[in-house]
Write an enzyme that holds these catalytic residues in place. Structure first.
Site, PDB file in Angstrom:
ATOM      1  N   GLY A  66      12.903   7.929 -11.418  1.00 58.55           N
ATOM      2  CA  GLY A  66      13.472   6.590 -11.322  1.00 58.55           C
ATOM      3  C   GLY A  66      14.982   6.602 -11.402  1.00 58.55           C
ATOM      4  O   GLY A  66      15.661   7.348 -10.680  1.00 58.55           O
TER       5      GLY A  66
ATOM      6  N   ASN B 146       3.306   2.367   3.028  1.00 57.98           N
ATOM      7  CA  ASN B 146       4.738   2.347   2.734  1.00 57.98           C
ATOM      8  C   ASN B 146       5.402   3.645   3.200  1.00 57.98           C
ATOM      9  O   ASN B 146       6.479   3.632   3.813  1.00 57.98           O
ATOM     10  CB  ASN B 146       4.981   2.202   1.224  1.00 57.98           C
ATOM     11  CG  ASN B 146       4.673   0.814   0.698  1.00 57.98           C
ATOM     12  OD1 ASN B 146       4.481  -0.131   1.461  1.00 57.98           O
ATOM     13  ND2 ASN B 146       4.606   0.704  -0.613  1.00 57.98           N
TER      14      ASN B 146
ATOM     15  N   GLY C  67       0.844  -1.190   0.000  1.00 60.48           N
ATOM     16  CA  GLY C  67       0.000   0.000   0.000  1.00 60.48           C
ATOM     17  C   GLY C  67       0.874   1.233   0.000  1.00 60.48           C
ATOM     18  O   GLY C  67       1.734   1.387   0.878  1.00 60.48           O
TER      19      GLY C  67
ATOM     20  N   TYR D 242      -4.435  -7.422  -9.174  1.00 56.33           N
ATOM     21  CA  TYR D 242      -5.189  -6.941  -8.015  1.00 56.33           C
ATOM     22  C   TYR D 242      -6.522  -7.669  -7.848  1.00 56.33           C
ATOM     23  O   TYR D 242      -7.221  -7.937  -8.816  1.00 56.33           O
ATOM     24  CB  TYR D 242      -5.481  -5.444  -8.156  1.00 56.33           C
ATOM     25  CG  TYR D 242      -4.259  -4.556  -8.120  1.00 56.33           C
ATOM     26  CD1 TYR D 242      -3.648  -4.257  -6.905  1.00 56.33           C
ATOM     27  CD2 TYR D 242      -3.727  -4.023  -9.280  1.00 56.33           C
ATOM     28  CE1 TYR D 242      -2.532  -3.434  -6.856  1.00 56.33           C
ATOM     29  CE2 TYR D 242      -2.611  -3.201  -9.241  1.00 56.33           C
ATOM     30  CZ  TYR D 242      -2.023  -2.917  -8.025  1.00 56.33           C
ATOM     31  OH  TYR D 242      -0.919  -2.105  -7.975  1.00 56.33           O
TER      32      TYR D 242
ATOM     33  N   ASP E 184       7.633   5.354  -3.246  1.00 50.02           N
ATOM     34  CA  ASP E 184       7.183   5.626  -1.880  1.00 50.02           C
ATOM     35  C   ASP E 184       8.369   5.853  -0.955  1.00 50.02           C
ATOM     36  O   ASP E 184       8.319   6.690  -0.050  1.00 50.02           O
ATOM     37  CB  ASP E 184       6.329   4.457  -1.363  1.00 50.02           C
ATOM     38  CG  ASP E 184       5.111   4.199  -2.235  1.00 50.02           C
ATOM     39  OD1 ASP E 184       4.579   5.158  -2.803  1.00 50.02           O
ATOM     40  OD2 ASP E 184       4.718   3.021  -2.341  1.00 50.02           O
TER      41      ASP E 184
ATOM     42  N   GLY F  84       7.786  -0.079  -4.800  1.00 46.66           N
ATOM     43  CA  GLY F  84       7.887   0.731  -3.593  1.00 46.66           C
ATOM     44  C   GLY F  84       8.978   1.770  -3.620  1.00 46.66           C
ATOM     45  O   GLY F  84       9.126   2.538  -2.645  1.00 46.66           O
TER      46      GLY F  84
ATOM     47  N   TYR G 207      -0.548   7.609 -10.197  1.00 46.57           N
ATOM     48  CA  TYR G 207      -1.611   7.175 -11.108  1.00 46.57           C
ATOM     49  C   TYR G 207      -1.588   5.661 -11.311  1.00 46.57           C
ATOM     50  O   TYR G 207      -0.537   5.070 -11.549  1.00 46.57           O
ATOM     51  CB  TYR G 207      -1.460   7.887 -12.451  1.00 46.57           C
ATOM     52  CG  TYR G 207      -2.420   7.391 -13.497  1.00 46.57           C
ATOM     53  CD1 TYR G 207      -3.785   7.630 -13.363  1.00 46.57           C
ATOM     54  CD2 TYR G 207      -1.972   6.678 -14.612  1.00 46.57           C
ATOM     55  CE1 TYR G 207      -4.681   7.165 -14.319  1.00 46.57           C
ATOM     56  CE2 TYR G 207      -2.855   6.221 -15.570  1.00 46.57           C
ATOM     57  CZ  TYR G 207      -4.211   6.461 -15.409  1.00 46.57           C
ATOM     58  OH  TYR G 207      -5.092   5.995 -16.361  1.00 46.57           O
TER      59      TYR G 207
ATOM     60  N   LYS H 272       9.698  12.623  -9.756  1.00 47.81           N
ATOM     61  CA  LYS H 272      10.443  11.376  -9.611  1.00 47.81           C
ATOM     62  C   LYS H 272      10.746  10.814 -10.998  1.00 47.81           C
ATOM     63  O   LYS H 272       9.836  10.638 -11.805  1.00 47.81           O
ATOM     64  CB  LYS H 272       9.624  10.362  -8.805  1.00 47.81           C
ATOM     65  CG  LYS H 272       9.303  10.810  -7.397  1.00 47.81           C
ATOM     66  CD  LYS H 272       8.469   9.777  -6.646  1.00 47.81           C
ATOM     67  CE  LYS H 272       7.063   9.678  -7.190  1.00 47.81           C
ATOM     68  NZ  LYS H 272       6.210   8.790  -6.362  1.00 47.81           N
TER      69      LYS H 272
ATOM     70  N   ASP I  78       8.053  -4.225  -0.728  1.00 47.68           N
ATOM     71  CA  ASP I  78       7.533  -2.865  -0.860  1.00 47.68           C
ATOM     72  C   ASP I  78       8.244  -1.888   0.075  1.00 47.68           C
ATOM     73  O   ASP I  78       8.479  -0.734  -0.284  1.00 47.68           O
ATOM     74  CB  ASP I  78       6.034  -2.850  -0.531  1.00 47.68           C
ATOM     75  CG  ASP I  78       5.180  -3.252  -1.714  1.00 47.68           C
ATOM     76  OD1 ASP I  78       5.643  -4.091  -2.503  1.00 47.68           O
ATOM     77  OD2 ASP I  78       4.070  -2.731  -1.841  1.00 47.68           O
TER      78      ASP I  78
END
Length: 346
Positions: free
Chosen positions: A258, A49, A45, A114, A288, A285, A177, A256, A324
């Protein structure tokens, strides 16, 4: 609160960071799910996280939400409490805790499946948030995942953003998103209006357009020059979207990227920082983790360069360990990956 057994908050004291949303159990495989084999159960989540990441870095954090009255919900509660996260939650008697299967399809590719439709987590409502905010917080951290879960969850996010801003609480909004939950147009219609309450917007470079005001309504035309949309490079588009958000009242726009690092746009300028080179084993994760590190620096009163440094360090820990949040650093561990790094203001 929402239907179900209520739970008294772990502590009525104010916290450094408050967040809310859906926490699920993640069942991870070491290879293709179709091949069978062992699954490892973990908590997943975005909001929890960040709460864990901030707590590990020495701050107080709280999470609000709902889980099912089932073993998976009990597991989530135990894990979050074990990480020092304070809880404002309910146990829903009729809905199950959401589940996510995560397969390691190749060394470089993970896929998520999911099973969260109609879950207990989707019932998070403004009552959860109101009770948690009554205890006090320095930062209200929101994500674009929660309003996609249900109408009541969307109402809770809108309430939290408006109330926190009115009480001079820093509002952090991570776009986050998720295309499996809603379309970009649906996300834009809901998330765009939230920007007027946000102090800090955090987004990937391909998410900024979901929350930035339109050019016509932003008053930003003077910053765009004569270039048409077809002449705009990705970097130009990022800068223009950031400028529109700043003009709408956002104090900081954090991007962000990466492996390409991160950037921050403020009224004072544009700051960039590279990612830390580490061996990547799991990217789940990582965003986060970066957010937790960045907000930790803010809580410590650090300037933007130090916040970026701490965010990229936390992200490096995340991608170089599996899970995560399991590899997120504690404050005294930051130096393990810390290295001399440069940032450039333009």
């Amino acid at each position: 609160m929402t239907a179900g057994a209520g739970s008294a908050p772990d502590s009525p004291a104010p916290v450094d960071l408050l967040t809310f949303g859906e926490s699920m159990v993640s069942l991870r495989s070491a290879g293709p799910l179709a091949n069978g084999g062992a699954l490892n159960m973990q908590v997943a989540g975005a909001e929890s996280n960040v709460a864990i990441g901030v707590a590990r870095l020495g701050h107080t954090s709280a999470w609000a939400g709902s889980v099912g009255a089932d073993p998976q919900g009990e597991f989530i509660v135990k894990q979050l409490r074990g990480e020092g996260v304070r809880l404002h939650h309910t146990l829903h008697p009729d809905r199950s805790t959401g589940v996510m299967f995560l397969e390691q399809r190749t060394a470089d590719l993970s896929r998520a499946f999911y099973y969260r439709a109609g879950s207990a987590g989707a019932t998070v409502a403004r009552d959860h948030v109101a009770a948690a905010l009554d205890c006090g917080a320095r930062i209200m951290h929101l994500t674009g995942i929660t309003p996609a879960l249900s109408a009541e969850a969307r109402d809770a996010v809108e309430y939290a953003a408006e109330r926190a801003a009115s009480e001079c609480i820093v509002v952090s909004l991570d776009v986050n998103y998720r295309s499996k939950l809603w379309s970009r147009d649906q996300a834009r219609a809901v998330l765009g209006p939230l920007a007027r309450h946000a102090t800090i917007v955090i987004a990937s470079d391909d998410e900024l357009d979901l929350i930035a005001p339109s050019q016509a309504g932003s008053g930003a035309a003077g910053h765009l020059g004569d270039a048409g949309a077809g002449d705009e490079t990705p970097a130009d588009g990022e800068a223009c979207n950031a400028q529109r958000l700043l003009e709408a009242g956002v104090r900081e726009v954090v991007v962000k990227r990466g492996a390409a690092g991160a950037a921050v746009y403020t009224a004072d300028g544009h700051l960039e920082a590279p990612a830390l080179a580490v061996t990547c084993v799991d990217t789940v994760g990582a965003g986060d983790a970066f957010t937790a590190g960045y907000l930790s620096g803010l809580l410590d009163g650090e300037g933007v360069p130090e916040r970026l440094r701490r965010g990229t360090l936390a992200g490096a820990f995340a991608v170089s360990t599996r899970g995560d949040w399991e590899g997120l650093p504690r404050r005294d561990e930051l130096a393990l990956l810390d290295a001399a790094r440069g940032s450039t203001v333009r």
